[in-house]
Design an enzyme around this catalytic site. Structure first.
Site: not given
Length: 351
Positions: A176, A208-209, A231, A315
């Site tokens: 990711d 982005e995170e 994504d 994640h």
């Protein structure tokens, strides 16, 4: 470059949000072989442009995949030499126990996140999840040596080797959204075989995170006619309901919701069915947790699509993805781009 090999190289890079520079340079070197021009925005997002043919109306299609990953940051060194840390992005502390880590200081320092042995835990401790502030990294040194080698603010990543599983499936950290980056490489390869009028802006967004920041600045800079965020989505596992997940190996998921332009979505589905590309539907009534949320509301508004690649264990350090889904996502996007031209663009952008 082979998709699996490229994805392995991407995963091996440290690209914690705000510290993506080394990976950006690597992607630059790969994409300069397939695109016509490469630039950056002021936040550091990389923009690789593949020009279209006879693009007299300057049609611009932006493809966004973020290159940053979640990680950790040193925020303290204890008297016994152990390292305290906090998170960068959405890290679940439960996934950190007993992990090997790399502290990226002037040189890489290896360590482990240790916990109290179960023999010494009372019954209450065994039932409770660990909090970030309860964990520490052991690098084997005392306080004096630890402070010589490590500084407050140093970035930390999980040490995890990329592995190939069965059925064309791979597992590693930070897929990711490095799976999205691999998709863009497959897409430009597909576009080499096709004619397309639009200029294609392959954007590798940063941060982005921690708030889709790279998408905000890069979309503003480009001002595209169409924006597509690529994504990952929640791959089906036994504990997930079908309505909350998408299936591995069944193709990309085309998102449905307020973040999505309805006419463009219908066109995407038409393309998938026309070329027998497998696809799924992902429901997201809100702004989506992707770069698409920022792309859509940039400037006066950008007609936006979000395409999700199924990924299990998001994640964590064992994110798992099917290579066929990456390739089918790339084919879908490339075919979509090839059918957008000055004769039909205005019609597709109408509600």
């Amino acid at each position: 470059m082979d998709t699996i090999e490229f994805l392995k190289e991407l995963s091996n890079y440290n690209s914690v949000s705000g510290y993506e520079q080394n990976l950006s340079k690597y992607i630059h070197n790969v994409f300069q072989k397939y695109t016509d021009d490469i630039t950056y925005d002021k936040l550091g997002s990389l923009i690789a442009i593949k020009k279209g043919e006879k693009n007299y109306q300057n049609i611009k299609i932006m493809l966004a995949a973020h290159i940053d990953e979640i990680g950790l940051m040193v925020n303290g060194i204890e008297e016994n030499g152990s390292i305290k840390f906090t998170s960068v992005g959405g890290v679940d502390p439960r996934t950190l126990v007993a992990q090997e880590v790399i502290i990226h200081s002037e040189k890489e320092i290896y360590g482990v996140i240790g916990i109290l042995p179960p023999h010494l835990q009372d019954s209450d401790s065994k039932d409770n999840a660990f909090k970030m502030e309860d964990l520490y990294i052991d690098i084997g040194y005392d306080e004096i040596k630890s402070k010589e080698l490590i500084s407050i603010g140093d970035i930390i990543t999980i040490k995890r080797d990329f592995k190939v599983l069965e059925s064309n499936t791979v597992t590693s950290k930070s897929l990711d959204d490095k799976a999205g980056v691999a998709t863009l490489l497959e897409c430009v390869k597909e576009l080499k075989k096709l004619k397309h009028q639009a200029d294609v802006y392959n954007v590798f967004t940063v941060q982005e995170e921690v708030g889709t920041r790279g998408a905000i600045t890069s979309t503003y800079k480009i001002d595209p006619d169409i924006g597509i965020a690529i994504d990952v989505g929640f791959g089906k596992t036994p504990e997930l309901e079908d309505s909350d997940s998408i299936k591995m190996g069944k193709g990309p998921a085309i998102t449905l919701g307020g973040n999505i332009h309805p006419q463009l979505r219908r066109k995407l589905i038409e393309i998938a069915e026309k070329y027998n590309i497998p696809y799924q539907t992902e429901l997201d009534p809100g702004p989506t947790g992707t770069d698409g949320r920022s792309m859509q509301i940039s400037r006066a508004g950008i007609p936006t699509l979000v395409i999700s690649i199924p990924l299990r264990y998001m994640h964590t350090s064992v994110e798992t993805i099917n290579i066929d889904d990456i390739k089918n996502t790339a084919k879908l996007i490339a075919r979509f781009i090839s059918e957008i031209d000055s004769n039909n663009l205005e019609g597709y952008l109408c509600y």
